[in-house]
Design a protein around this motif. Structure first.
Motif, short mmCIF file in Angstrom:
data_model
loop_
_atom_site.label_atom_id
_atom_site.label_comp_id
_atom_site.label_asym_id
_atom_site.label_seq_id
_atom_site.Cartn_x
_atom_site.Cartn_y
_atom_site.Cartn_z
N ALA A 61 0.83 -1.21 0.00
CA ALA A 61 0.00 0.00 0.00
C ALA A 61 0.86 1.25 0.00
O ALA A 61 2.06 1.20 0.24
CB ALA A 61 -0.88 -0.01 1.25
N GLY A 62 0.18 2.37 -0.24
CA GLY A 62 0.86 3.65 -0.09
C GLY A 62 1.17 4.32 -1.41
O GLY A 62 1.01 3.75 -2.48
N VAL A 63 1.61 5.55 -1.27
CA VAL A 63 1.94 6.38 -2.42
C VAL A 63 3.39 6.07 -2.82
O VAL A 63 4.26 5.98 -1.97
CB VAL A 63 1.83 7.86 -1.96
CG1 VAL A 63 2.33 8.82 -3.00
CG2 VAL A 63 0.39 8.18 -1.57
N PRO A 64 3.65 5.91 -4.13
CA PRO A 64 5.05 5.68 -4.54
C PRO A 64 5.82 6.99 -4.58
O PRO A 64 5.22 8.05 -4.72
CB PRO A 64 4.90 5.10 -5.95
CG PRO A 64 3.62 5.66 -6.46
CD PRO A 64 2.73 5.91 -5.28
N ARG A 65 7.15 6.88 -4.48
CA ARG A 65 7.92 8.13 -4.58
C ARG A 65 8.09 8.56 -6.03
O ARG A 65 7.96 7.73 -6.95
CB ARG A 65 9.26 8.00 -3.86
CG ARG A 65 10.17 6.93 -4.37
CD ARG A 65 11.36 6.78 -3.45
NE ARG A 65 12.10 5.57 -3.77
CZ ARG A 65 13.40 5.55 -4.04
NH1 ARG A 65 14.09 6.66 -4.04
NH2 ARG A 65 14.00 4.40 -4.31
N LYS A 66 8.36 9.82 -6.20
CA LYS A 66 8.60 10.38 -7.53
C LYS A 66 10.11 10.55 -7.70
O LYS A 66 10.83 10.58 -6.70
CB LYS A 66 7.93 11.75 -7.64
CG LYS A 66 6.42 11.71 -7.49
CD LYS A 66 5.77 12.56 -8.55
CE LYS A 66 4.26 12.61 -8.45
NZ LYS A 66 3.61 11.36 -8.78
N LEU A 75 6.78 9.31 4.59
CA LEU A 75 6.46 8.79 5.92
C LEU A 75 5.04 9.12 6.38
O LEU A 75 4.26 8.22 6.72
CB LEU A 75 7.48 9.31 6.95
CG LEU A 75 7.24 8.75 8.34
CD1 LEU A 75 8.48 8.05 8.84
CD2 LEU A 75 6.85 9.80 9.34
N ASN A 76 4.68 10.40 6.38
CA ASN A 76 3.38 10.75 6.97
C ASN A 76 2.21 10.19 6.18
O ASN A 76 1.32 9.57 6.74
CB ASN A 76 3.25 12.26 7.13
CG ASN A 76 3.98 12.69 8.38
OD1 ASN A 76 3.82 12.10 9.45
ND2 ASN A 76 4.84 13.68 8.24
N ILE A 77 2.26 10.36 4.89
CA ILE A 77 1.12 9.91 4.08
C ILE A 77 0.97 8.39 4.14
O ILE A 77 -0.12 7.86 4.35
CB ILE A 77 1.21 10.45 2.62
CG1 ILE A 77 -0.04 10.00 1.85
CG2 ILE A 77 2.45 10.03 1.89
CD1 ILE A 77 -0.38 10.90 0.70
N ASN A 78 2.11 7.68 4.03
CA ASN A 78 2.00 6.21 3.99
C ASN A 78 1.77 5.59 5.36
O ASN A 78 1.11 4.55 5.47
CB ASN A 78 3.22 5.61 3.29
CG ASN A 78 3.14 5.80 1.79
OD1 ASN A 78 2.10 6.22 1.27
ND2 ASN A 78 4.20 5.50 1.08
N CYS A 79 2.27 6.26 6.42
CA CYS A 79 1.96 5.76 7.77
C CYS A 79 0.44 5.88 8.00
O CYS A 79 -0.18 5.01 8.61
CB CYS A 79 2.69 6.56 8.84
SG CYS A 79 4.27 5.84 9.31
#
Ligand code: LMR
Length: 297
Positions: A61-66, A75-79
């Motif tokens: 899950a989570g947002v991938p890095r660009k 950290l904040n968004i994916n936590c």
């Protein structure tokens, strides 16, 4: 969107029903059900149906890095994303092994273990998936030496970001033919492999296909252990094998999930130097996760 396949959960940006239909055609003994969390009012009901009875929850899950971003920038968004899932697991499948493929793994795992502990659950049930580093190093050593891929077993210890990724070439006989002069570049190639994919995808994501392969490898190891068969795989877990409270090393899985965390074994001088250098870096990333847990309990 969550998708339940026997005891596995996947997240994706495409409709749950589509992913479920796609996966359901694999000729494996499995039943695939998609759960779309599009209507808030039915989320709890769906989470219960999706998670109840799961033995292993794999969370890609989570947002991938660009390009240009570090894993720690997420950290904040994916936590926040992982927290919702982990809380649902704590509620509906508290005995499950929860394997997080959520960046920054180095911080998200400590954060989620802390939150899990606050719920009175065993932190040993949560782990970070680092198998992709092992997969990558196996491929790179094969390309350099021509050794049979299946015989190449380079443990990758530390964490899952940049210099915290430490492949132990000295512990793999198939890598012994590699000149010591070539090791630093090969080491760096493993550390940078995720970044190479992020750059090549040019803002449209990070590794997904090789990560799915690596996640399946970890999933198979966990399920074998739960089934009473001996299985070992590197993973990032709460650990006492070094001075760091979270660390990736070889883990033996058993009927209760993580059974034994193997010591890191003998390191050569180069690897000892790398371990000393990565320790404060990884500690900072662990602390960032612990801080998140404190602020978001
Ligand atoms: C990887 O190693 O490919 C993943 O952690 C994704 C990333 O951002 O590099």
């Amino acid at each position: 969107m969550w998708l339940n396949s026997v005891s596995t959960i996947l997240l994706a940006m495409v409709p749950a029903e589509g992913v479920a239909a796609d996966l359901s055609h694999l000729n494996k003994k499995s039943k695939v059900t998609g759960y779309a969390f599009d209507k808030k009012d039915r989320a709890i009901e769906k989470a219960a149906a999706c998670l109840t009875g799961c033995h292993l929850v794999l969370v890609p899950a989570g947002v991938p890095r660009k390009p240009g971003q570090d894993r720690k920038d997420l950290l904040n968004i994916n936590c926040g994303i992982a927290k919702n899932i982990v809380e649902a697991c704590a509620k509906y499948c508290p005995e499950a092994v929860v394997a997080l493929i959520v960046n920054p793994v180095n911080s998200v795992v400590p954060a989620m273990c802390e939150l899990w502990k606050k719920k009175g659950l065993k932190p040993g049930k949560i782990l970070g998936v680092t198998s992709l580093d092992v997969v990558r190093v196996g491929k790179f050593v094969h390309e350099l030496t021509g050794e049979t891929i299946e015989d190449i077993d380079v443990p990758v210890i530390g964490g899952h970001a940049g210099t915290t990724i430490l492949p132990l070439f000295s512990q793999c006989p198939s890598a012994s033919a590699i000149s010591v002069l070539k090791i630093p570049d090969l080491d760096k190639k493993v550390q940078d492999a995720g970044t190479v994919v992020v750059a090549a995808k040019n803002g449209k994501g990070s590794a997904t296909l090789s990560m799915a392969y690596a996640g399946a490898r970890l999933g198979r190891a966990v399920l074998a252990g739960l089934n009473g068969e001996a299985s070992v795989e590197c993973a990032y877990v709460a650990s006492t094998v070094t001075e760091l409270p979270y660390f990736a090393s070889k883990v033996a899985f058993g009927k209760d999930g993580v059974e034994t965390i193997h010591p890191i074994g003998d390191l050569n001088e180069y690897e000892k130097g790398r371990l000393a250098a990565l320790t404060p870096v990884l500690l900072d990333e662990i602390n960032a996760g612990l801080e998140y847990a404190k602020e978001n309990a």
